[in-house]
Design a protein around this motif. Structure first.
Motif, PDB file in Angstrom:
ATOM      1  N   ILE A  42       1.646  -1.068  -9.310  1.00 49.35           N
ATOM      2  CA  ILE A  42       0.344  -0.642  -8.797  1.00 49.35           C
ATOM      3  C   ILE A  42       0.197  -1.077  -7.336  1.00 49.35           C
ATOM      4  O   ILE A  42       0.156  -2.278  -7.031  1.00 49.35           O
ATOM      5  CB  ILE A  42      -0.801  -1.240  -9.634  1.00 49.35           C
ATOM      6  CG1 ILE A  42      -0.605  -0.887 -11.122  1.00 49.35           C
ATOM      7  CG2 ILE A  42      -2.150  -0.741  -9.127  1.00 49.35           C
ATOM      8  CD1 ILE A  42      -1.671  -1.480 -12.031  1.00 49.35           C
ATOM      9  N   PRO A  43       0.115  -0.129  -6.411  1.00 52.01           N
ATOM     10  CA  PRO A  43      -0.024  -0.474  -4.983  1.00 52.01           C
ATOM     11  C   PRO A  43      -1.307  -1.245  -4.691  1.00 52.01           C
ATOM     12  O   PRO A  43      -2.320  -1.111  -5.396  1.00 52.01           O
ATOM     13  CB  PRO A  43      -0.032   0.892  -4.300  1.00 52.01           C
ATOM     14  CG  PRO A  43       0.717   1.789  -5.235  1.00 52.01           C
ATOM     15  CD  PRO A  43       0.326   1.307  -6.602  1.00 52.01           C
ATOM     16  N   HIS A  44      -1.237  -2.024  -3.628  1.00 52.81           N
ATOM     17  CA  HIS A  44      -2.340  -2.901  -3.237  1.00 52.81           C
ATOM     18  C   HIS A  44      -3.625  -2.122  -2.980  1.00 52.81           C
ATOM     19  O   HIS A  44      -4.715  -2.524  -3.417  1.00 52.81           O
ATOM     20  CB  HIS A  44      -1.920  -3.688  -1.983  1.00 52.81           C
ATOM     21  CG  HIS A  44      -2.831  -4.807  -1.619  1.00 52.81           C
ATOM     22  ND1 HIS A  44      -2.616  -5.614  -0.525  1.00 52.81           N
ATOM     23  CD2 HIS A  44      -3.979  -5.271  -2.193  1.00 52.81           C
ATOM     24  CE1 HIS A  44      -3.571  -6.524  -0.443  1.00 52.81           C
ATOM     25  NE2 HIS A  44      -4.417  -6.334  -1.436  1.00 52.81           N
ATOM     26  N   ASP A  45      -3.529  -1.011  -2.272  1.00 52.58           N
ATOM     27  CA  ASP A  45      -4.740  -0.264  -1.930  1.00 52.58           C
ATOM     28  C   ASP A  45      -5.386   0.363  -3.170  1.00 52.58           C
ATOM     29  O   ASP A  45      -6.610   0.521  -3.222  1.00 52.58           O
ATOM     30  CB  ASP A  45      -4.456   0.798  -0.876  1.00 52.58           C
ATOM     31  CG  ASP A  45      -3.262   1.678  -1.201  1.00 52.58           C
ATOM     32  OD1 ASP A  45      -2.426   1.269  -2.026  1.00 52.58           O
ATOM     33  OD2 ASP A  45      -3.168   2.777  -0.626  1.00 52.58           O
ATOM     34  N   ILE A  46      -4.581   0.689  -4.181  1.00 54.16           N
ATOM     35  CA  ILE A  46      -5.144   1.204  -5.434  1.00 54.16           C
ATOM     36  C   ILE A  46      -5.830   0.079  -6.199  1.00 54.16           C
ATOM     37  O   ILE A  46      -6.949   0.231  -6.705  1.00 54.16           O
ATOM     38  CB  ILE A  46      -4.054   1.881  -6.276  1.00 54.16           C
ATOM     39  CG1 ILE A  46      -3.631   3.192  -5.605  1.00 54.16           C
ATOM     40  CG2 ILE A  46      -4.531   2.137  -7.699  1.00 54.16           C
ATOM     41  CD1 ILE A  46      -2.540   3.935  -6.319  1.00 54.16           C
ATOM     42  N   PHE A  47      -5.193  -1.078  -6.280  1.00 59.04           N
ATOM     43  CA  PHE A  47      -5.781  -2.214  -6.984  1.00 59.04           C
ATOM     44  C   PHE A  47      -7.158  -2.586  -6.406  1.00 59.04           C
ATOM     45  O   PHE A  47      -8.096  -2.915  -7.151  1.00 59.04           O
ATOM     46  CB  PHE A  47      -4.860  -3.435  -6.892  1.00 59.04           C
ATOM     47  CG  PHE A  47      -4.276  -3.864  -8.205  1.00 59.04           C
ATOM     48  CD1 PHE A  47      -5.032  -3.854  -9.367  1.00 59.04           C
ATOM     49  CD2 PHE A  47      -2.967  -4.309  -8.283  1.00 59.04           C
ATOM     50  CE1 PHE A  47      -4.492  -4.256 -10.593  1.00 59.04           C
ATOM     51  CE2 PHE A  47      -2.411  -4.708  -9.496  1.00 59.04           C
ATOM     52  CZ  PHE A  47      -3.177  -4.685 -10.652  1.00 59.04           C
ATOM     53  N   ASP A  48      -7.274  -2.534  -5.092  1.00 60.86           N
ATOM     54  CA  ASP A  48      -8.511  -2.978  -4.438  1.00 60.86           C
ATOM     55  C   ASP A  48      -9.572  -1.885  -4.344  1.00 60.86           C
ATOM     56  O   ASP A  48     -10.706  -2.158  -3.927  1.00 60.86           O
ATOM     57  CB  ASP A  48      -8.202  -3.492  -3.032  1.00 60.86           C
ATOM     58  CG  ASP A  48      -7.550  -4.873  -3.047  1.00 60.86           C
ATOM     59  OD1 ASP A  48      -7.397  -5.443  -4.150  1.00 60.86           O
ATOM     60  OD2 ASP A  48      -7.204  -5.382  -1.965  1.00 60.86           O
ATOM     61  N   ALA A  49      -9.228  -0.666  -4.736  1.00 55.67           N
ATOM     62  CA  ALA A  49     -10.182   0.437  -4.624  1.00 55.67           C
ATOM     63  C   ALA A  49     -11.354   0.237  -5.573  1.00 55.67           C
ATOM     64  O   ALA A  49     -11.237  -0.415  -6.622  1.00 55.67           O
ATOM     65  CB  ALA A  49      -9.481   1.758  -4.924  1.00 55.67           C
ATOM     66  N   GLU A  50     -12.495   0.810  -5.217  1.00 54.12           N
ATOM     67  CA  GLU A  50     -13.657   0.714  -6.089  1.00 54.12           C
ATOM     68  C   GLU A  50     -13.478   1.598  -7.321  1.00 54.12           C
ATOM     69  O   GLU A  50     -12.781   2.611  -7.284  1.00 54.12           O
ATOM     70  CB  GLU A  50     -14.930   1.111  -5.323  1.00 54.12           C
ATOM     71  CG  GLU A  50     -15.312   0.110  -4.245  1.00 54.12           C
ATOM     72  CD  GLU A  50     -16.723   0.333  -3.722  1.00 54.12           C
ATOM     73  OE1 GLU A  50     -17.464   1.155  -4.304  1.00 54.12           O
ATOM     74  OE2 GLU A  50     -17.087  -0.333  -2.732  1.00 54.12           O
TER      75      GLU A  50
ATOM     76  N   PRO B 204       0.818  -1.212   0.000  1.00 57.07           N
ATOM     77  CA  PRO B 204       0.000   0.000   0.000  1.00 57.07           C
ATOM     78  C   PRO B 204       0.853   1.263   0.000  1.00 57.07           C
ATOM     79  O   PRO B 204       1.970   1.280   0.536  1.00 57.07           O
ATOM     80  CB  PRO B 204      -0.810  -0.127   1.290  1.00 57.07           C
ATOM     81  CG  PRO B 204      -0.903  -1.603   1.529  1.00 57.07           C
ATOM     82  CD  PRO B 204       0.414  -2.150   1.062  1.00 57.07           C
ATOM     83  N   LEU B 205       0.318   2.306  -0.591  1.00 62.01           N
ATOM     84  CA  LEU B 205       1.067   3.551  -0.756  1.00 62.01           C
ATOM     85  C   LEU B 205       1.606   4.104   0.562  1.00 62.01           C
ATOM     86  O   LEU B 205       2.737   4.595   0.621  1.00 62.01           O
ATOM     87  CB  LEU B 205       0.169   4.615  -1.401  1.00 62.01           C
ATOM     88  CG  LEU B 205       0.138   4.660  -2.925  1.00 62.01           C
ATOM     89  CD1 LEU B 205      -0.945   5.628  -3.387  1.00 62.01           C
ATOM     90  CD2 LEU B 205       1.493   5.067  -3.488  1.00 62.01           C
ATOM     91  N   ASP B 206       0.803   4.048   1.620  1.00 62.31           N
ATOM     92  CA  ASP B 206       1.222   4.689   2.866  1.00 62.31           C
ATOM     93  C   ASP B 206       2.133   3.804   3.714  1.00 62.31           C
ATOM     94  O   ASP B 206       2.408   4.113   4.874  1.00 62.31           O
ATOM     95  CB  ASP B 206       0.009   5.158   3.678  1.00 62.31           C
ATOM     96  CG  ASP B 206      -0.941   4.019   4.033  1.00 62.31           C
ATOM     97  OD1 ASP B 206      -0.645   2.865   3.669  1.00 62.31           O
ATOM     98  OD2 ASP B 206      -1.976   4.303   4.682  1.00 62.31           O
ATOM     99  N   TRP B 207       2.610   2.688   3.124  1.00 63.97           N
ATOM    100  CA  TRP B 207       3.571   1.836   3.834  1.00 63.97           C
ATOM    101  C   TRP B 207       5.011   2.146   3.409  1.00 63.97           C
ATOM    102  O   TRP B 207       5.903   1.326   3.565  1.00 63.97           O
ATOM    103  CB  TRP B 207       3.288   0.354   3.556  1.00 63.97           C
ATOM    104  CG  TRP B 207       2.036  -0.167   4.196  1.00 63.97           C
ATOM    105  CD1 TRP B 207       0.994   0.561   4.693  1.00 63.97           C
ATOM    106  CD2 TRP B 207       1.699  -1.535   4.392  1.00 63.97           C
ATOM    107  NE1 TRP B 207       0.012  -0.262   5.176  1.00 63.97           N
ATOM    108  CE2 TRP B 207       0.421  -1.561   5.009  1.00 63.97           C
ATOM    109  CE3 TRP B 207       2.321  -2.743   4.101  1.00 63.97           C
ATOM    110  CZ2 TRP B 207      -0.228  -2.755   5.345  1.00 63.97           C
ATOM    111  CZ3 TRP B 207       1.693  -3.927   4.428  1.00 63.97           C
ATOM    112  CH2 TRP B 207       0.426  -3.933   5.048  1.00 63.97           C
ATOM    113  N   LEU B 208       5.242   3.297   2.838  1.00 67.78           N
ATOM    114  CA  LEU B 208       6.553   3.635   2.285  1.00 67.78           C
ATOM    115  C   LEU B 208       7.684   3.393   3.279  1.00 67.78           C
ATOM    116  O   LEU B 208       8.717   2.830   2.932  1.00 67.78           O
ATOM    117  CB  LEU B 208       6.554   5.096   1.821  1.00 67.78           C
ATOM    118  CG  LEU B 208       7.841   5.582   1.159  1.00 67.78           C
ATOM    119  CD1 LEU B 208       8.120   4.795  -0.117  1.00 67.78           C
ATOM    120  CD2 LEU B 208       7.742   7.073   0.837  1.00 67.78           C
TER     121      LEU B 208
END
Length: 596
Positions: free
Chosen positions: A168-176, A107-111
């Motif tokens: 592609i970060p995980h949170d972006i992939f799973d977003a609606e 996820p993006l915020d796990w930098l």
């Protein structure tokens, strides 16, 4: 029944489908499951091919791209999946093959948690892929994703084509995904290479024509750029009218039918003897879609100081990298060949009878030597005998996939390209072992109507033997030919010739002989082991008739080599290794080619 929610995996898979991508090769992971979910709802247009190793996903996508001209797409998850892609990415980068890698990410915020895998599997993937890609992007937001996908296709297909990493970060992939607020727009120009075409200015074409008309012994070297520009028909028409010699690089094989009188085969240390001999005698060499690499340039002894040169390439950096051309023609290979053919006017075929006679003479001498090898009943088997048997069974649309090392030489020298088309796939961007089996998976998924034939040494075959399970799973029409000498043949001979019989390239020991045909049978394929020349034909007949994948393993002479300098040295030394203190590498000399 409720309709499943749309997520960004749907957006990505829908954009891929609209770009004309029919196959995606890869390995799923938790971070990329949304992509696979999206593909699963669009199987009428796009399908996923599950590979056993992420590195091989890139090789399969590479073969897909070579045969279609469309970007090959592979997918991997974050970390251990991502770090296996560079072998295939570097092959595509160096060979100018369009490819897009869809790569999972934390996820993006796990930098701050990526360092040293504090967050499981994390590392700096963007910096990593910047080193082996034409371009690499880390998607910063849902809103930015569609434009970055468009950019990836545009960059992958524009001159000079190459691989693009889309992380592609995980949170972006799973977003609606709301189609109304984030609509899909694709650039249909970037569905296939080349993205744009240009041609050289008229005055430069005129200069090239003047050189051609003055030349007494013209020659053309066609490289992989001919196939990249879908210009084999134009290359053949120009060669027909030129009335000179034509040779190709390994990647350029099939630029012209090798049945033509002027075609002398592949120019490479392990290629055609006739090509190597004849190119030395040319007074004009037209380098078309070729980067004049170390091998095609014969260790940069070509072009010779007295040879005039014309270069044709869509990459401006290739017009002077290793020599200064007499006339550089910067632009698309297909468009420039069309311009040259039109400007040439009347055909020059038949206008240089002495040169035509010389080409025929040298080709006949080379063909006579090859005929003896191909007819050999020697045990252990000589590889040219195997290539003769394969060539006799290939149909018009079949595809041959070569692995690296000696296999490339056996194929290029002994299986002729009968038509102007890319039907031979050589991994020459990196020249790494292990391309043939996964490359065949990509080829078979792309061309299910054709029979795919691979040729690999036992060393190369060992790299990717697990992908036979993939061939079996999809019941692909692949005949895998393993030429087994029990050694890494090139390295073993190099060690013997130059270092005095160092023993570090043996793949067998007493009492331990790997059985590749038996291993294939264990994975559900047809496996056939061959030791004698008269067994090769019947074995291949069984394999070609088999409805599914097969492995034909042939025990070969461990002294056989297609490299002409190795043959010469072994003959000089009476097959006895002679130690040398080391190899001296000379700095290549930058050359300025003359005007005829």
């Amino acid at each position: 029944m409720t309709t499943p929610r749309q997520h960004i995996g749907d957006l990505v898979s829908e954009m891929l489908a609209q770009y004309g991508v029919t196959k995606v090769f890869g390995m799923p992971g938790g971070q990329t499951t949304a992509l696979h979910d999206g593909i699963s709802r669009r199987t009428d247009r796009i399908r996923h091919i599950l590979m056993r190793d992420e590195r091989n996903a890139a090789y399969a996508a590479d073969a897909y791209a070579r045969l279609t001209g469309r970007p090959g797409v592979c997918d991997v998850t974050v970390g251990p999946g991502a770090n296996l892609l560079p072998a295939g990415f570097l092959e595509a980068l160096n060979a100018s093959i369009p490819m897009i890698g869809i790569i999972g990410e934390l996820p993006l915020d796990w930098l701050s948690l990526k360092e040293k895998g504090i967050a499981s599997q994390g590392f700096d993937q963007l910096a990593f892929f910047k080193t082996c890609s034409k371009e690499a992007f880390l998607v910063p937001s849902v809103e930015a994703l569609p434009d970055l996908i468009r950019a990836a296709f545009r960059i992958a297909t524009s001159p000079r084509p190459g691989p693009v990493a889309l992380i592609i970060p995980h949170d972006i992939f799973d977003a609606e995904w709301d189609e109304e607020t984030l609509p899909i727009v694709v650039d249909d120009r970037a569905k296939q290479i080349p993205f744009v075409r240009a041609t050289a200015p008229g005055p430069e074409i005129d200069k090239a024509i003047a050189l051609i008309q003055k030349a007494k012994r013209p020659a053309i070297v066609y490289g992989g750029g001919v196939h990249g520009a879908a210009a084999a028909a134009e290359a053949t028409e120009f060669a027909d009218r030129l009335g000179g010699l034509v040779v190709t690089s390994l990647s350029g094989k099939g630029s012209v039918p090798e049945t033509r009188d002027y075609a002398a085969g592949v120019l490479n240390p392990l290629g055609s003897w006739a090509a190597i001999e004849l190119i030395q005698e040319a007074d004009l060499v037209i380098w078309c879609g070729s980067k004049v690499s170390q091998n095609t340039g014969m260790n940069w002894t070509l072009p010779k100081p007295d040879q005039a040169t014309i270069t044709i390439d869509s990459d401006p950096m290739e017009h002077g990298r290793t020599f200064r051309p007499t006339v550089p023609l910067f632009g698309d290979v297909r468009e420039i060949l069309r311009s040259l053919t039109a400007a040439l006017g009347d055909s020059l075929a038949g206008s240089r009878p002495d040169w035509a006679a010389r080409i025929a003479e040298i080709k006949a001498e080379g063909d006579a030597a090859k005929a003896i090898e191909m007819a050999s009943d020697q045990v252990p088997v000589l590889p040219p005998r195997i290539m003769r048997e394969i060539a006799a069974r290939l149909e018009e649309n079949d595809i041959v996939v070569s692995d690296a090392s000696f296999s490339a030489g056996w194929i290029s020298g002994y299986i002729p390209a009968k038509k102007a088309e890319r039907q031979f796939l050589f991994a020459r961007g990196q020249g790494g072992l292990g391309y043939a089996v996964p490359g065949a998976i990509g080829a078979a998924a792309t061309r299910p109507d054709a029979r795919i034939v691979t040729v690999a040494g036992d060393g190369a075959f060992s790299y990717t033997i697990g992908e036979l399970a993939t061939q079996a799973q999809y019941n692909q029409r692949v005949v895998n030919v393993v030429i087994n000498n029990g050694k890494l043949g090139w390295i073993q001979l190099w060690q013997e010739i130059y270092f005095g019989n160092v023993q570090s390239a043996n793949l067998e020991s007493q009492g331990s002989t790997p059985g590749y045909a038996a291993a294939a049978a264990g994975l559900g394929l047809l496996g056939i082991y061959v030791e004698k020349p008269d067994e090769i034909g019947p074995a291949l007949d069984r394999a070609f008739a088999h409805d599914g994948p097969s492995v034909v393993e042939v025990r070969i002479d461990d002294r056989a080599t297609p490299i002409h300098s190795f043959k010469r040295r072994m003959k000089e030394q009476n097959a006895k290794p002679r130690p040398r203190p080391g190899t001296v590498y000379k700095l290549r000399q930058y050359k300025i080619s003359p005007d005829l």
